[in-house]
Design a protein around this motif. Structure first.
Motif, PDB file in Angstrom:
ATOM      1  N   PRO A   1       6.493  12.224   0.967  1.00 36.81           N
ATOM      2  CA  PRO A   1       7.835  11.806   1.319  1.00 36.81           C
ATOM      3  C   PRO A   1       8.128  10.367   0.950  1.00 36.81           C
ATOM      4  CG  PRO A   1       6.425  11.679   3.220  1.00 36.81           C
ATOM      5  CD  PRO A   1       5.605  12.290   2.125  1.00 36.81           C
ATOM      6  N   ALA A   2       9.434  10.080   0.840  1.00 36.93           N
ATOM      7  CA  ALA A   2       9.867   8.694   0.847  1.00 36.93           C
ATOM      8  C   ALA A   2      10.006   8.347   2.305  1.00 36.93           C
ATOM      9  CB  ALA A   2      11.217   8.566   0.141  1.00 36.93           C
ATOM     10  N   PRO A   3       9.032   7.671   2.908  1.00 37.51           N
ATOM     11  CA  PRO A   3       8.777   7.677   4.331  1.00 37.51           C
ATOM     12  C   PRO A   3       9.931   7.396   5.250  1.00 37.51           C
ATOM     13  CG  PRO A   3       6.945   6.708   3.227  1.00 37.51           C
ATOM     14  CD  PRO A   3       7.984   6.962   2.191  1.00 37.51           C
ATOM     15  N   ALA A   4      10.751   6.409   5.016  1.00 38.90           N
ATOM     16  CA  ALA A   4      11.738   6.063   6.028  1.00 38.90           C
ATOM     17  C   ALA A   4      13.106   6.592   5.683  1.00 38.90           C
ATOM     18  CB  ALA A   4      11.794   4.550   6.216  1.00 38.90           C
ATOM     19  N   SER A   5      13.203   7.421   4.684  1.00 37.16           N
ATOM     20  CA  SER A   5      14.497   7.970   4.333  1.00 37.16           C
ATOM     21  C   SER A   5      14.339   9.448   4.076  1.00 37.16           C
ATOM     22  CB  SER A   5      15.056   7.285   3.076  1.00 37.16           C
ATOM     23  OG  SER A   5      14.369   7.753   1.935  1.00 37.16           O
ATOM     24  N   ALA A   6      15.461  10.112   3.802  1.00 38.71           N
ATOM     25  CA  ALA A   6      15.394  11.532   3.547  1.00 38.71           C
ATOM     26  C   ALA A   6      15.435  11.826   2.062  1.00 38.71           C
ATOM     27  CB  ALA A   6      16.553  12.232   4.250  1.00 38.71           C
TER      28      ALA A   6
ATOM     29  N   ALA B   1      -0.104   5.063   3.126  1.00 37.02           N
ATOM     30  CA  ALA B   1      -0.277   6.451   3.555  1.00 37.02           C
ATOM     31  C   ALA B   1       0.316   7.406   2.533  1.00 37.02           C
ATOM     32  CB  ALA B   1       0.372   6.658   4.921  1.00 37.02           C
ATOM     33  N   GLU B   2       1.456   7.049   1.965  1.00 34.94           N
ATOM     34  CA  GLU B   2       2.059   7.918   0.952  1.00 34.94           C
ATOM     35  C   GLU B   2       1.224   7.914  -0.331  1.00 34.94           C
ATOM     36  OE1 GLU B   2       6.080   8.553  -1.673  1.00 34.94           O
ATOM     37  OE2 GLU B   2       6.211   7.366   0.160  1.00 34.94           O
ATOM     38  N   TRP B   3       0.729   6.736  -0.713  1.00 33.11           N
ATOM     39  CA  TRP B   3      -0.133   6.661  -1.903  1.00 33.11           C
ATOM     40  C   TRP B   3      -1.368   7.537  -1.722  1.00 33.11           C
ATOM     41  CZ3 TRP B   3      -5.147   4.523  -1.854  1.00 33.11           C
ATOM     42  CH2 TRP B   3      -5.767   4.490  -3.100  1.00 33.11           C
ATOM     43  N   TRP B   4      -1.986   7.462  -0.555  1.00 37.05           N
ATOM     44  CA  TRP B   4      -3.187   8.257  -0.288  1.00 37.05           C
ATOM     45  C   TRP B   4      -2.871   9.751  -0.325  1.00 37.05           C
ATOM     46  CZ3 TRP B   4      -8.215   7.812  -0.355  1.00 37.05           C
ATOM     47  CH2 TRP B   4      -8.997   8.753   0.314  1.00 37.05           C
ATOM     48  N   THR B   5      -1.751  10.132   0.264  1.00 36.41           N
ATOM     49  CA  THR B   5      -1.355  11.538   0.259  1.00 36.41           C
ATOM     50  C   THR B   5      -1.095  12.021  -1.162  1.00 36.41           C
ATOM     51  OG1 THR B   5      -0.358  11.313   2.456  1.00 36.41           O
ATOM     52  CG2 THR B   5       0.349  13.186   1.129  1.00 36.41           C
ATOM     53  N   THR B   6      -0.419  11.206  -1.954  1.00 35.79           N
ATOM     54  CA  THR B   6      -0.137  11.568  -3.343  1.00 35.79           C
ATOM     55  C   THR B   6      -1.420  11.680  -4.149  1.00 35.79           C
ATOM     56  OG1 THR B   6       1.994  10.428  -3.217  1.00 35.79           O
ATOM     57  CG2 THR B   6       1.126  10.870  -5.415  1.00 35.79           C
ATOM     58  N   ARG B   7      -2.348  10.766  -3.910  1.00 38.26           N
ATOM     59  CA  ARG B   7      -3.624  10.760  -4.642  1.00 38.26           C
ATOM     60  C   ARG B   7      -4.442  12.003  -4.340  1.00 38.26           C
ATOM     61  NH1 ARG B   7      -8.707   8.006  -3.597  1.00 38.26           N
ATOM     62  NH2 ARG B   7      -9.701   7.392  -5.538  1.00 38.26           N
ATOM     63  N   ARG B   8      -4.397  12.446  -3.098  1.00 31.57           N
ATOM     64  CA  ARG B   8      -5.198  13.610  -2.709  1.00 31.57           C
ATOM     65  C   ARG B   8      -4.528  14.937  -3.027  1.00 31.57           C
ATOM     66  NH1 ARG B   8      -9.389  13.568   0.708  1.00 31.57           N
ATOM     67  NH2 ARG B   8      -8.678  15.494   1.669  1.00 31.57           N
TER      68      ARG B   8
ATOM     69  N   VAL C   1       4.212   7.714  -4.071  1.00 29.36           N
ATOM     70  CA  VAL C   1       3.912   6.379  -4.560  1.00 29.36           C
ATOM     71  C   VAL C   1       2.640   6.379  -5.406  1.00 29.36           C
ATOM     72  CG1 VAL C   1       3.189   4.062  -3.835  1.00 29.36           C
ATOM     73  CG2 VAL C   1       5.100   5.185  -2.703  1.00 29.36           C
ATOM     74  N   THR C   2       2.722   5.798  -6.598  1.00 24.08           N
ATOM     75  CA  THR C   2       1.566   5.656  -7.471  1.00 24.08           C
ATOM     76  C   THR C   2       0.871   4.323  -7.182  1.00 24.08           C
ATOM     77  OG1 THR C   2       2.809   4.538  -9.213  1.00 24.08           O
ATOM     78  CG2 THR C   2       2.780   6.963  -9.252  1.00 24.08           C
ATOM     79  N   GLY C   3      -0.302   4.139  -7.765  1.00 22.28           N
ATOM     80  CA  GLY C   3      -1.010   2.880  -7.589  1.00 22.28           C
ATOM     81  C   GLY C   3      -0.205   1.706  -8.111  1.00 22.28           C
ATOM     82  N   ARG C   4       0.464   1.896  -9.229  1.00 23.43           N
ATOM     83  CA  ARG C   4       1.297   0.826  -9.801  1.00 23.43           C
ATOM     84  C   ARG C   4       2.453   0.474  -8.877  1.00 23.43           C
ATOM     85  NH1 ARG C   4       5.687   1.370 -13.569  1.00 23.43           N
ATOM     86  NH2 ARG C   4       6.143  -0.605 -14.624  1.00 23.43           N
ATOM     87  N   GLU C   5       3.071   1.491  -8.318  1.00 24.60           N
ATOM     88  CA  GLU C   5       4.181   1.239  -7.397  1.00 24.60           C
ATOM     89  C   GLU C   5       3.689   0.580  -6.119  1.00 24.60           C
ATOM     90  OE1 GLU C   5       7.023   4.993  -8.748  1.00 24.60           O
ATOM     91  OE2 GLU C   5       5.394   5.285  -7.309  1.00 24.60           O
ATOM     92  N   LEU C   6       2.531   1.007  -5.636  1.00 24.91           N
ATOM     93  CA  LEU C   6       1.968   0.393  -4.440  1.00 24.91           C
ATOM     94  C   LEU C   6       1.710  -1.091  -4.662  1.00 24.91           C
ATOM     95  CD1 LEU C   6       0.766   0.986  -1.567  1.00 24.91           C
ATOM     96  CD2 LEU C   6      -1.445   1.233  -2.717  1.00 24.91           C
ATOM     97  N   ALA C   7       1.221  -1.425  -5.849  1.00 22.16           N
ATOM     98  CA  ALA C   7       0.931  -2.825  -6.175  1.00 22.16           C
ATOM     99  C   ALA C   7       2.194  -3.666  -6.242  1.00 22.16           C
ATOM    100  CB  ALA C   7       0.183  -2.906  -7.506  1.00 22.16           C
ATOM    101  N   ALA C   8       3.336  -3.027  -6.458  1.00 23.78           N
ATOM    102  CA  ALA C   8       4.607  -3.757  -6.456  1.00 23.78           C
ATOM    103  C   ALA C   8       5.231  -3.778  -5.067  1.00 23.78           C
ATOM    104  CB  ALA C   8       5.575  -3.115  -7.456  1.00 23.78           C
ATOM    105  N   TYR C   9       5.119  -2.674  -4.344  1.00 24.65           N
ATOM    106  CA  TYR C   9       5.759  -2.563  -3.039  1.00 24.65           C
ATOM    107  C   TYR C   9       5.164  -3.512  -2.006  1.00 24.65           C
ATOM    108  CZ  TYR C   9       8.732   1.623  -3.687  1.00 24.65           C
ATOM    109  OH  TYR C   9       9.715   2.488  -4.053  1.00 24.65           O
ATOM    110  N   VAL C  10       3.837  -3.529  -1.889  1.00 24.46           N
ATOM    111  CA  VAL C  10       3.209  -4.277  -0.798  1.00 24.46           C
ATOM    112  C   VAL C  10       3.487  -5.777  -0.882  1.00 24.46           C
ATOM    113  CG1 VAL C  10       1.030  -4.895   0.296  1.00 24.46           C
ATOM    114  CG2 VAL C  10       1.472  -2.513  -0.346  1.00 24.46           C
TER     115      VAL C  10
END
Length: 258
Positions: free
Chosen positions: A21-26, A104-111, A117-126
């Motif tokens: 999911p996109a966690p805080a939105s629909a 949490a979304e990156w981990w879920t997507t990875r598994r 969220v991809t690793g690249r996006e995570l590196a930009a988001y955080v």
């Protein structure tokens, strides 16, 4: 603490995966949205969220000496502010505003795969979320004539407060990903804001549940602040809470067996 108003959420794309999911939105952020725009949305949204939390706390302490009324004002402002921000930025970035949720979304997507969220996006988001949180605290202090940066002296290192953060963050992750797995993300804006508002009161820590917001609130010695020495403990248990939340999602919302 996060985080949502009654605005009708945008429906997810037809091909959007249900379990990333996109966690805080629909809605899952459209693939055509540039990563720079999504990171900017996360920065601005997190900054505005912290400005709401810190600013409403300052205003409350100036209007009353009653701590219960101060917390009530702070929590109500946060609920409505978070709702508006989710409605505004959800269609762009997913309105995470929270590294624990992004992780949490990156981990879920990875598994499990999917379009989360991809690793690249995570590196930009955080980093965007952390910088935004600090900027939001400085902005709130500026609006109320406080020192722009003054380290908080509010110690929050007690064990019961750390337990409160585990509970608050686990509940947030369970809510977000539980809604995703049951195809009810359309309720996320109201549900997330309502949960955060409630967790202000039922957790001993007043529900930070957000590593970026925790860092930002160390920069203000006001009602919503947290002493820098307390930040590592809070962030650590928030990440533990996110992991607990994902475990609960896997148990409670287990996929049907073929």
């Amino acid at each position: 603490m996060p985080a949502a108003g009654d605005a009708a959420p945008v429906a997810p794309p037809a091909d959007a995966p249900r379990d990333a999911p996109a966690p805080a939105s629909a809605s899952v952020a459209p693939l055509r949205t540039p990563l720079t725009a999504r990171a900017a949305a996360e920065l601005l949204g997190t900054a505005a969220l912290v400005a709401v939390v810190v600013g409403s706390g300052i205003q409350a302490t100036r209007l009353t000496d009653d701590v219960a009324l101060q917390l009530l004002a702070n929590s109500v402002a946060t609920v409505f502010g978070l709702g508006v921000l989710i409605a505004l930025f959800g269609p762009v970035s997913g309105a995470h505003f929270n590294p624990a949720v992004s992780l949490a979304e990156w981990w879920t997507t990875r598994r499990e795969g999917g379009g989360g969220v991809t690793g690249r996006e995570l590196a930009a988001y955080v980093p965007a979320q952390v910088v935004g949180a600090i900027a939001g605290a400085v902005l709130a202090d500026a609006m109320f004539g406080e020192p722009l940066v003054k380290w908080s002296t509010h110690d929050r290192s007690a064990g019961n407060l750390l337990l409160g953060e585990v509970v608050a963050t686990a509940g947030l992750v369970l809510l977000i990903f539980g809604l995703a797995r049951t195809d009810r993300l359309r309720f996320a804006p109201v549900a997330v804001a309502s949960y955060i508002g409630a967790a202000y009161w039922f957790t001993s820590s007043t529900s930070f549940a957000n590593p970026a917001v925790t860092v930002g609130r160390a920069f203000t010695d006001t009602f919503a602040g947290i002493a820098p020495a307390s930040v590592p403990g809070f962030v650590g248990v928030q990440l533990v809470g996110a992991a607990v939340g994902l475990v609960l999602v896997a148990v409670v919302f287990a996929r049907p067996r073929a």
